[in-house]
Write an enzyme that holds these catalytic residues in place. Structure first.
Site, PDB file in Angstrom:
ATOM      1  CG  PHE A 113      -2.360  -0.056   0.820  1.00 45.80           C
ATOM      2  CD1 PHE A 113      -2.915  -1.183   0.419  1.00 45.80           C
ATOM      3  CD2 PHE A 113      -3.282   0.819   1.277  1.00 45.80           C
ATOM      4  CE1 PHE A 113      -4.089  -1.267  -0.142  1.00 45.80           C
ATOM      5  CE2 PHE A 113      -4.716   0.848   0.858  1.00 45.80           C
ATOM      6  CZ  PHE A 113      -5.150  -0.127   0.381  1.00 45.80           C
ATOM      7  CD  GLN A 229      -6.000  10.230   2.131  1.00 44.44           C
ATOM      8  OE1 GLN A 229      -6.732   9.390   2.410  1.00 44.44           O
ATOM      9  NE2 GLN A 229      -4.576  10.319   2.482  1.00 44.44           N
ATOM     10  CG  HIS A 231      -8.082   7.673  -3.077  1.00 39.97           C
ATOM     11  ND1 HIS A 231      -7.570   6.885  -4.113  1.00 39.97           N
ATOM     12  CD2 HIS A 231      -7.948   6.690  -1.942  1.00 39.97           C
ATOM     13  CE1 HIS A 231      -7.412   5.697  -3.758  1.00 39.97           C
ATOM     14  NE2 HIS A 231      -7.332   5.542  -2.587  1.00 39.97           N
ATOM     15  CG  LEU A 241     -11.880   4.427  -3.473  1.00 36.44           C
ATOM     16  CD1 LEU A 241     -10.738   5.614  -3.318  1.00 36.44           C
ATOM     17  CD2 LEU A 241     -11.443   3.535  -2.340  1.00 36.44           C
ATOM     18  CD  GLU A 244      -2.943   3.813  -1.110  1.00 31.18           C
ATOM     19  OE1 GLU A 244      -3.545   4.831  -1.385  1.00 31.18           O
ATOM     20  OE2 GLU A 244      -2.083   3.353  -0.598  1.00 31.18           O
ATOM     21  NE  ARG A 275      -4.736   6.389   0.011  1.00 30.86           N
ATOM     22  CZ  ARG A 275      -5.830   5.760   0.635  1.00 30.86           C
ATOM     23  NH1 ARG A 275      -6.532   6.534   1.626  1.00 30.86           N
ATOM     24  NH2 ARG A 275      -5.887   4.694   0.555  1.00 30.86           N
ATOM     25  CG  HIS A 342     -10.524   8.691   0.137  1.00 31.29           C
ATOM     26  ND1 HIS A 342     -11.624   7.789  -0.185  1.00 31.29           N
ATOM     27  CD2 HIS A 342      -9.732   8.064   1.061  1.00 31.29           C
ATOM     28  CE1 HIS A 342     -11.458   6.549   0.295  1.00 31.29           C
ATOM     29  NE2 HIS A 342     -10.139   6.574   1.035  1.00 31.29           N
ATOM     30  NE  ARG A 377      -7.323   7.548   5.883  1.00 32.61           N
ATOM     31  CZ  ARG A 377      -7.423   6.483   5.035  1.00 32.61           C
ATOM     32  NH1 ARG A 377      -7.213   5.274   5.206  1.00 32.61           N
ATOM     33  NH2 ARG A 377      -8.553   6.524   4.139  1.00 32.61           N
TER      34      ARG A 377
HETATM   35  C1  LIG Z   1     -14.756   4.086  -0.531  1.00 32.14           C
HETATM   36  C2  LIG Z   1     -13.956   4.099   0.627  1.00 32.14           C
HETATM   37  C3  LIG Z   1     -13.026   2.896   0.648  1.00 32.14           C
HETATM   38  C4  LIG Z   1     -12.095   3.028   1.785  1.00 32.14           C
HETATM   39  N1  LIG Z   1     -11.317   1.918   2.102  1.00 32.14           N
HETATM   40  C5  LIG Z   1     -10.242   1.924   3.152  1.00 32.14           C
HETATM   41  C6  LIG Z   1      -9.440   0.964   3.390  1.00 32.14           C
HETATM   42  O1  LIG Z   1      -9.373   0.079   2.430  1.00 32.14           O
HETATM   43  N2  LIG Z   1      -8.771   0.977   4.415  1.00 32.14           N
HETATM   44  C7  LIG Z   1      -8.521   2.119   5.567  1.00 32.14           C
HETATM   45  O2  LIG Z   1      -8.004   2.101   6.351  1.00 32.14           O
HETATM   46  N3  LIG Z   1      -9.704   2.873   5.186  1.00 32.14           N
HETATM   47  C8  LIG Z   1     -10.676   3.056   3.969  1.00 32.14           C
HETATM   48  N4  LIG Z   1     -11.507   3.931   3.847  1.00 32.14           N
HETATM   49  C9  LIG Z   1     -11.715   4.949   5.194  1.00 32.14           C
HETATM   50  C10 LIG Z   1     -12.520   4.043   6.169  1.00 32.14           C
HETATM   51  O3  LIG Z   1     -13.298   3.178   5.614  1.00 32.14           O
HETATM   52  C11 LIG Z   1     -13.530   5.239   7.109  1.00 32.14           C
HETATM   53  O4  LIG Z   1     -12.207   6.164   7.454  1.00 32.14           O
HETATM   54  C12 LIG Z   1     -13.763   4.305   8.345  1.00 32.14           C
HETATM   55  O5  LIG Z   1     -14.559   3.009   8.007  1.00 32.14           O
HETATM   56  C13 LIG Z   1     -14.520   5.168   9.171  1.00 32.14           C
HETATM   57  O6  LIG Z   1     -15.122   4.306  10.242  1.00 32.14           O
HETATM   58  P1  LIG Z   1     -16.094   5.079  11.252  1.00 32.14           P
HETATM   59  O7  LIG Z   1     -16.269   3.911  12.289  1.00 32.14           O
HETATM   60  O8  LIG Z   1     -15.261   6.284  12.067  1.00 32.14           O
HETATM   61  O9  LIG Z   1     -17.380   5.846  10.705  1.00 32.14           O
HETATM   62  P2  LIG Z   1     -18.407   5.235   9.736  1.00 32.14           P
HETATM   63  O10 LIG Z   1     -18.042   3.866   9.394  1.00 32.14           O
HETATM   64  O11 LIG Z   1     -18.580   6.368   8.688  1.00 32.14           O
HETATM   65  O12 LIG Z   1     -19.640   5.189  10.766  1.00 32.14           O
HETATM   66  C14 LIG Z   1     -20.396   6.417  11.242  1.00 32.14           C
HETATM   67  C15 LIG Z   1     -21.718   5.933  11.907  1.00 32.14           C
HETATM   68  O13 LIG Z   1     -22.125   7.003  12.653  1.00 32.14           O
HETATM   69  C16 LIG Z   1     -23.322   7.209  12.448  1.00 32.14           C
HETATM   70  N5  LIG Z   1     -23.956   8.572  12.609  1.00 32.14           N
HETATM   71  C17 LIG Z   1     -23.508   9.452  11.950  1.00 32.14           C
HETATM   72  N6  LIG Z   1     -24.100  10.717  12.287  1.00 32.14           N
HETATM   73  C18 LIG Z   1     -24.972  10.298  13.156  1.00 32.14           C
HETATM   74  C19 LIG Z   1     -26.007  10.985  13.836  1.00 32.14           C
HETATM   75  N7  LIG Z   1     -26.303  12.473  13.567  1.00 32.14           N
HETATM   76  N8  LIG Z   1     -26.750  10.307  14.705  1.00 32.14           N
HETATM   77  C20 LIG Z   1     -26.558   8.967  14.847  1.00 32.14           C
HETATM   78  N9  LIG Z   1     -25.833   8.226  14.066  1.00 32.14           N
HETATM   79  C21 LIG Z   1     -24.946   8.915  13.462  1.00 32.14           C
HETATM   80  C22 LIG Z   1     -23.742   6.243  11.481  1.00 32.14           C
HETATM   81  O14 LIG Z   1     -24.953   6.055  11.180  1.00 32.14           O
HETATM   82  C23 LIG Z   1     -22.664   5.258  11.109  1.00 32.14           C
HETATM   83  O15 LIG Z   1     -23.109   4.244  11.905  1.00 32.14           O
HETATM   84  C24 LIG Z   1     -12.254   4.063   2.914  1.00 32.14           C
HETATM   85  C25 LIG Z   1     -13.274   5.020   2.644  1.00 32.14           C
HETATM   86  C26 LIG Z   1     -13.960   5.043   1.817  1.00 32.14           C
HETATM   87  C27 LIG Z   1     -14.979   6.175   1.570  1.00 32.14           C
END
Ligand SMILES: Cc1cc2nc3c(=O)[nH]c(=O)nc-3n(C[C@H](O)[C@H](O)[C@H](O)COP(=O)(O)OP(=O)(O)OC[C@H]3O[C@@H](n4cnc5c(N)ncnc54)[C@H](O)[C@@H]3O)c2cc1C
Length: 564
Positions: A113, A229, A231, A241, A244, A275, A342, A377
């Site tokens: 990566f 960021q 991407h 997306l 990567e 990135r 991203h 990141r």
């Molecule tokens: C397409 C894509 C591919 C990616 N691939 C990778 C990868 O391969 N490796 C890597 O390390 N990172 C990757 N990332 C980044 C990574 O996926 C995210 O940064 C990470 O999953 C975020 O997780 P989280 O638990 O912080 O938030 P999220 O998974 O976004 O969860 C947020 C939660 O908060 C809840 N929520 C939000 N607002 C409210 C509200 N007002 N009231 C109640 N609930 C609320 C939502 O319902 C959800 O349950 C990728 C990102 C994208 C967009």
């Protein structure tokens, strides 16, 4: 009125990991999410998760790569915690059922990566987030007696008690429109990032910066918000997306002359530089007329150099995305991509246990800024961040809960205020602009002026536009006047959250008069450690946003020139 020791807002990877950890410590736990947990945006994560698992690897090497990737803005104590705890966290996931890809020797396979000095990304094809999220959700269901789930509840505000501590949240049941107060000894925000502030973005429609704005509005500082960021490989037009992992498997980036232009910028790492470095190199090709496509705004990603069998096995999701969204068979021809928004490195400022300066308020995952990502990141470090700091927040909050009494707070006033706020939106007259129009203008403004390259004049234009959009958002009207699944009214609330996030991002970008990581100021093109090796913190004061600074923690790696 529901009352809990630990209440987690958000059921993505950070939230679910926090819930399981807090329950393990014996706390009464609830997890609340605006969508069904497995629809959380973590489900989209594709390429994998970093951990120094290989016998030839060492967590210190992972930590150094992360520090360098952050352009020395990451706090090294937090980076050390994340990288040292990574192998156990990933193995724990495997033990509870995540089917990480294995090599022919039967060992966990690791892929290359960006910015990593060796292969250290564990993966499940290119659906790693989905595999992890579903396994954690199984665990949540298994622990249903100790973890209460409030699915499809939307948090509109945080409750602050008389002593300034966080004492719970106000949320609306999306299904019925009912408003409820949830009190808690501790609240952990795990609400994800703010990608929808930009248009286009790789992030789903639900990623609207809610947690960042909720914390900001009660006085918690935001940190590193200028670090956004882009991407390097998002589909031209839609912004979807292309992981990567494609470049990790060996795909090339080509300009309209068929040149692998990364040779000029990063001769050692080529397409697998950090990135920020790759996105800038692409944007330069596009700006200088070597871009591909009808208007020269794209770059070719050539996956055909990866053996077809391997692509179909390890990158099957992007094979589908290429076919469905660009009409391209990536195993046979290059696909057109460009840099696209991203991830946000900034967020709610926390320590390594997820604590914010507000007692009882924690944050973990993309909503938070610990800061392990600093200015940029590394790919596959975010999933790791969600798990390590989700778990640590859950454990710390549970321990704190065992030492304090339940908060005493009159919730009725809070409930009434939120009911009036939502009623006010629903009954707005149909003048002014619609929520969706304002949101589009916000996203396009950010994508024009707070993107890969920035300068003072553009950022000032963005700030003025945001000021106007803030006013317009306060009067924007909606169609749906009902109570059942009224996403319209919640969209108006989200718009307010997004405007707050955008303002903080642009203020930070104006303030930082240097180029570091994802922030490249064409009017200040050099990194300036003497003046700017520090975090920018933004706090909402009585008269609006207030800017202050905090030091970067350096443990063992002194800043150096960054070369790939
Ligand atoms: C397409 C894509 C591919 C990616 N691939 C990778 C990868 O391969 N490796 C890597 O390390 N990172 C990757 N990332 C980044 C990574 O996926 C995210 O940064 C990470 O999953 C975020 O997780 P989280 O638990 O912080 O938030 P999220 O998974 O976004 O969860 C947020 C939660 O908060 C809840 N929520 C939000 N607002 C409210 C509200 N007002 N009231 C109640 N609930 C609320 C939502 O319902 C959800 O349950 C990728 C990102 C994208 C967009």
């Amino acid at each position: 009125m529901p009352a809990h020791d630990v209440l987690i807002i958000g059921a993505g990877l950070a939230g679910q990991r926090a819930a399981l950890a807090a329950a393990q410590e014996g706390a009464s736990v609830a997890i609340l999410s605006k969508v069904h947990p497995v629809r959380s945006h973590s489900v989209a994560a594709a390429g994998g998760i970093n951990a120094a698992i290989s016998v030839d690897d060492d967590w210190r090497s992972h930590a150094y790569d992360t520090v360098k990737g952050s352009d020395y803005l990451g706090d090294q104590d937090a980076i050390e915690v994340m990288c040292a705890e990574a192998p156990n966290e990933v193995l724990h996931l495997e033990h509870i059922g995540v089917t990480f890809h294995r090599n022919e020797a039967g060992e966990m396979d690791l892929r290359a990566f960006g910015g990593a000095s060796m292969k250290r990304t564990a993966y499940v094809a290119d659906i790693t987030g989905q595999a992890m999220l579903h396994v954690l959700y199984e665990q949540l269901m298994k622990h249903h007696e100790t973890i209460e789930r409030y699915e499809e509840w939307f948090t509109t505000s945080l409750i602050i008690g008389e002593d300034g501590e966080c004492a719970g949240v106000i949320a609306r049941d999306v299904r019925s429109g009912r408003i409820e107060a949830f009190t808690a000894k501790n609240v952990i925000l795990a609400c994800g990032g703010a990608g929808q502030v930009y248009k286009p973005t790789t992030n789903g429609l639900i990623v609207t910066g809610d947690g960042i704005a909720l914390a900001y509005r009660v006085g918690a500082p935001l940190m590193d918000m200028e670090m956004v960021q882009y991407h390097p490989t998002t589909l031209l037009g839609s912004g979807i997306l292309i992981t990567e992992g494609a470049r990790g498997e060996g795909a090339h980036l080509l300009n309209n002359k068929g040149e692998r232009f990364m040779e000029k910028t990063a001769p050692n790492k080529m397409e697998l530089a950090s990135r920020d470095v790759v996105s800038r190199a692409e944007q330069i090709e596009i700006n200088e007329g070597r871009g591909a496509g009808p208007d020269g705004s794209g770059i070719f990603l050539d996956v055909t150099v990866v053996p077809r069998r391997r692509t179909l096995e390890a990158l099957r999701e992007i094979v589908n995305l290429g076919r469905d969204f660009a009409g391209v068979d990536i195993t046979r021809e290059p696909i057109m991509i460009r840099p696209g928004q991203h991830y946000i490195m900034g967020g709610v400022k926390t320590d390594v246990d997820g604590r914010t300066p507000i007692d009882g308020l924690y944050a973990a995952g993309e909503v938070a800024c610990v800061s392990v990502h600093g200015g940029n990141r590394l790919g596959a470090n975010s999933l790791l961040d969600t798990l390590v700091f989700g778990r640590r927040s859950g454990e710390h909050a549970a321990r704190r809960a065992s030492e304090i009494a339940a908060p005493k707070v009159d919730v009725q006033a809070h409930v009434r205020r939120e009911e009036e706020m939502l009623e006010g939106i629903i009954s707005r007259p149909r003048g002014g602009r619609r929520v969706s129009e304002i949101k589009d203008e916000l996203g396009e403004t950010m994508n024009s002026y707070a993107a890969v390259f920035r300068d003072e004049a553009g950022l000032d234009t963005a700030l003025q536009t945001i000021g106007r959009l803030k006013e317009e958002a306060a009067h924007a009207w909606i169609d749906d006047r009902g109570t059942v699944f009224n996403q319209d009214v919640l969209g108006a609330v989200e718009l307010g959250f997004m405007v707050d996030c955008a303002e903080a991002t642009v203020l930070g970008a104006i303030e930082r008069k240097e180029s570091r990581g994802a922030q490249f100021r064409t009017d200040y093109p050099e990194r300036n450690d003497e003046e700017w090796l520090k975090h920018i913190d933004i706090t909402l004061g009585p008269d609006g946003p207030e800017i202050s600074y905090s030091p970067v923690t350096i443990t063992q790696w002194q800043p150096e020139e960054r070369k790939y």
